[in-house]
Structures are given as structure tokens and as C-alpha cells.
Design a protein around this motif. Structure first.
Motif, PDB file in Angstrom:
ATOM      1  N   ALA A  87     -56.168  16.186  19.955  1.00  0.00           N
ATOM      2  CA  ALA A  87     -55.157  15.048  20.196  1.00  0.00           C
ATOM      3  C   ALA A  87     -54.096  15.604  21.482  1.00  0.00           C
ATOM      4  N   THR A  88     -53.800  14.179  22.149  1.00  0.00           N
ATOM      5  CA  THR A  88     -52.778  14.458  23.243  1.00  0.00           C
ATOM      6  C   THR A  88     -51.704  13.482  23.149  1.00  0.00           C
ATOM      7  N   LEU A  89     -50.469  13.762  23.737  1.00  0.00           N
ATOM      8  CA  LEU A  89     -49.500  12.945  23.748  1.00  0.00           C
ATOM      9  C   LEU A  89     -48.388  12.898  24.974  1.00  0.00           C
ATOM     10  N   SER A  90     -48.393  11.943  25.725  1.00  0.00           N
ATOM     11  CA  SER A  90     -48.021  12.031  26.994  1.00  0.00           C
ATOM     12  C   SER A  90     -46.507  11.644  27.063  1.00  0.00           C
ATOM     13  N   SER A  91     -45.822  12.154  28.239  1.00  0.00           N
ATOM     14  CA  SER A  91     -44.513  11.959  28.452  1.00  0.00           C
ATOM     15  C   SER A  91     -44.398  10.276  28.607  1.00  0.00           C
ATOM     16  N   ILE A  92     -45.514   9.450  28.950  1.00  0.00           N
ATOM     17  CA  ILE A  92     -45.194   8.133  29.106  1.00  0.00           C
ATOM     18  C   ILE A  92     -45.467   7.292  27.770  1.00  0.00           C
ATOM     19  N   GLY A  93     -45.732   8.110  26.671  1.00  0.00           N
ATOM     20  CA  GLY A  93     -45.902   7.598  25.329  1.00  0.00           C
ATOM     21  C   GLY A  93     -47.358   7.252  24.915  1.00  0.00           C
ATOM     22  N   THR A  94     -48.438   7.638  25.808  1.00  0.00           N
ATOM     23  CA  THR A  94     -49.559   7.305  25.271  1.00  0.00           C
ATOM     24  C   THR A  94     -50.307   8.482  24.433  1.00  0.00           C
ATOM     25  N   VAL A  95     -51.024   7.996  23.399  1.00  0.00           N
ATOM     26  CA  VAL A  95     -51.710   9.178  22.503  1.00  0.00           C
ATOM     27  C   VAL A  95     -53.199   9.010  22.482  1.00  0.00           C
ATOM     28  N   SER A  96     -53.850   9.969  22.396  1.00  0.00           N
ATOM     29  CA  SER A  96     -55.301  10.125  22.534  1.00  0.00           C
ATOM     30  C   SER A  96     -55.953  10.914  21.476  1.00  0.00           C
ATOM     31  N   TYR A  97     -57.057  10.586  20.867  1.00  0.00           N
ATOM     32  CA  TYR A  97     -57.536  11.521  19.761  1.00  0.00           C
ATOM     33  C   TYR A  97     -59.118  11.743  19.984  1.00  0.00           C
ATOM     34  N   SER A  98     -59.623  12.667  19.768  1.00  0.00           N
ATOM     35  CA  SER A  98     -61.047  13.031  19.590  1.00  0.00           C
ATOM     36  C   SER A  98     -61.755  12.112  18.483  1.00  0.00           C
ATOM     37  N   ASP A  99     -62.963  11.629  18.826  1.00  0.00           N
ATOM     38  CA  ASP A  99     -63.545  10.750  17.748  1.00  0.00           C
ATOM     39  C   ASP A  99     -63.715  11.402  16.293  1.00  0.00           C
ATOM     40  N   SER A 100     -63.581  12.824  16.199  1.00  0.00           N
ATOM     41  CA  SER A 100     -63.919  13.116  14.991  1.00  0.00           C
ATOM     42  C   SER A 100     -62.821  13.052  14.038  1.00  0.00           C
ATOM     43  N   VAL A 101     -61.533  13.177  14.742  1.00  0.00           N
ATOM     44  CA  VAL A 101     -60.233  12.908  13.893  1.00  0.00           C
ATOM     45  C   VAL A 101     -59.533  11.692  14.016  1.00  0.00           C
ATOM     46  N   LYS A 102     -60.190  10.967  14.662  1.00  0.00           N
ATOM     47  CA  LYS A 102     -59.373   9.591  14.880  1.00  0.00           C
ATOM     48  C   LYS A 102     -59.286   8.775  13.350  1.00  0.00           C
ATOM     49  N   GLY A 103     -58.451   8.450  13.144  1.00  0.00           N
ATOM     50  CA  GLY A 103     -57.863   7.688  11.639  1.00  0.00           C
ATOM     51  C   GLY A 103     -57.704   8.811  10.787  1.00  0.00           C
ATOM     52  N   ARG A 104     -57.688   9.970  11.084  1.00  0.00           N
ATOM     53  CA  ARG A 104     -57.178  10.975   9.847  1.00  0.00           C
ATOM     54  C   ARG A 104     -56.087  11.856  10.448  1.00  0.00           C
ATOM     55  N   PHE A 105     -55.988  12.123  11.749  1.00  0.00           N
ATOM     56  CA  PHE A 105     -55.137  12.976  12.346  1.00  0.00           C
ATOM     57  C   PHE A 105     -54.071  11.837  13.079  1.00  0.00           C
ATOM     58  N   THR A 106     -52.701  12.428  13.350  1.00  0.00           N
ATOM     59  CA  THR A 106     -51.770  11.824  13.901  1.00  0.00           C
ATOM     60  C   THR A 106     -50.754  12.483  14.808  1.00  0.00           C
ATOM     61  N   VAL A 107     -50.817  12.457  16.001  1.00  0.00           N
ATOM     62  CA  VAL A 107     -49.691  13.514  16.806  1.00  0.00           C
ATOM     63  C   VAL A 107     -48.472  12.488  16.932  1.00  0.00           C
TER      64      VAL A 107
END
Length: 125
Positions: free
Chosen positions: A48-68
Motif C-alpha cells: 500500500a502507498t499513501l501520498s502527500s496529496i492524499g491518494t492511496v493505492s493497494y495491491s490487488d492481493s490486499v485490496k478490501g482487507r488492508f487500509t493505510v
């Protein structure tokens, strides 16, 4: 220089949850922080990543289960991991770079310049 210190790993049963924390000291106005994981002998995988502009991204394998997410003080960020599976077992590293997140930051480990020492997550069934 910049420091990243992560914690919160442990050994849990499949289906349970863990929350990882990372404290960081980062002097740049633009940044990308997140989490990578690695199994011994395997390639590093962006989680997962979190940007200073507020966007987040997740790998497909953890999407829906993990939150940054990020603490209000902007010195701590977290990885909430729910419904853990044995295949989630790995060493988890908090990571950072001195620019806003790009797609490459999640896909290519070399785009992250700063790495913590890691915290072990083990999930058993």
C-alpha cells in the motif's frame, strides 16, 4: 537522515487482524509513504502507498482487507490488516520517498528510497 520505525507485527490465527504502525521523520513537503512485504527468498511486494496529496493505492492481493492511514500529526502512519491469511505472512517494511506517489512506488521497490528495519507478521491456520 530520515528514520522509519515500524512495529505491531506478531503471530495470529487466520481471519484475525493486526495493525502496524510506522513513525517517521521526513523533511520534505512532498512524499510517498507505504508498506512493502517480503517472504524469505522471494521478491519484495508492494502492499500500500499513501501520498502527500492524499491518494492511496493497494495491491490487488490486499485490496478490501488492508487500509493505510495517517495520524493527524503526520508523524505516524498505519496499516490496518483485517481477515489475515497465511499467504500474508511476511516481513513488513514501512517505506518512504521524497516525492509524491506514482504508480511505480507501489509496483517497483527501488522507487522507495527509505526503508525501516521491518516487523514480522505470521499468520497460521
Amino acid at each position: 537522515q530520515e528514520r522509519l520505525v515500524e512495529s505491531g507485527g506478531g503471530s495470529v490465527q487466520a481471519g484475525e487482524s493486526l495493525k502496524l504502525s510506522c513513525t517517521f521523520s521526513y523533511p520534505y513537503p512532498n512524499w510517498c509513504v507505504g508498506w512493502y512485504r517480503q517472504v524469505q527468498g522471494e521478491e519484495r511486494e508492494g502492499v500500500a502507498t499513501l501520498s502527500s496529496i492524499g491518494t492511496v493505492s493497494y495491491s490487488d492481493s490486499v485490496k478490501g482487507r488492508f487500509t493505510v492511514s495517517q495520524e493527524n500529526g503526520k508523524k505516524t502512519f498505519y496499516l490496518q490488516m483485517n481477515d489475515l491469511k497465511p499467504e500474508d505472512s511476511a516481513m513488513y517494511y514501512c517505506v518512504a520517498d521524497s516525492e509524491r506517489c506514482r504508480d511505480e512506488h507501489l509496483a517497483i521497490a527501488a522507487f522507495m528510497d527509505y526503508w525501516g528495519k521491518g516487523t514480522q507478521v505470521t499468520v497460521f491456520s
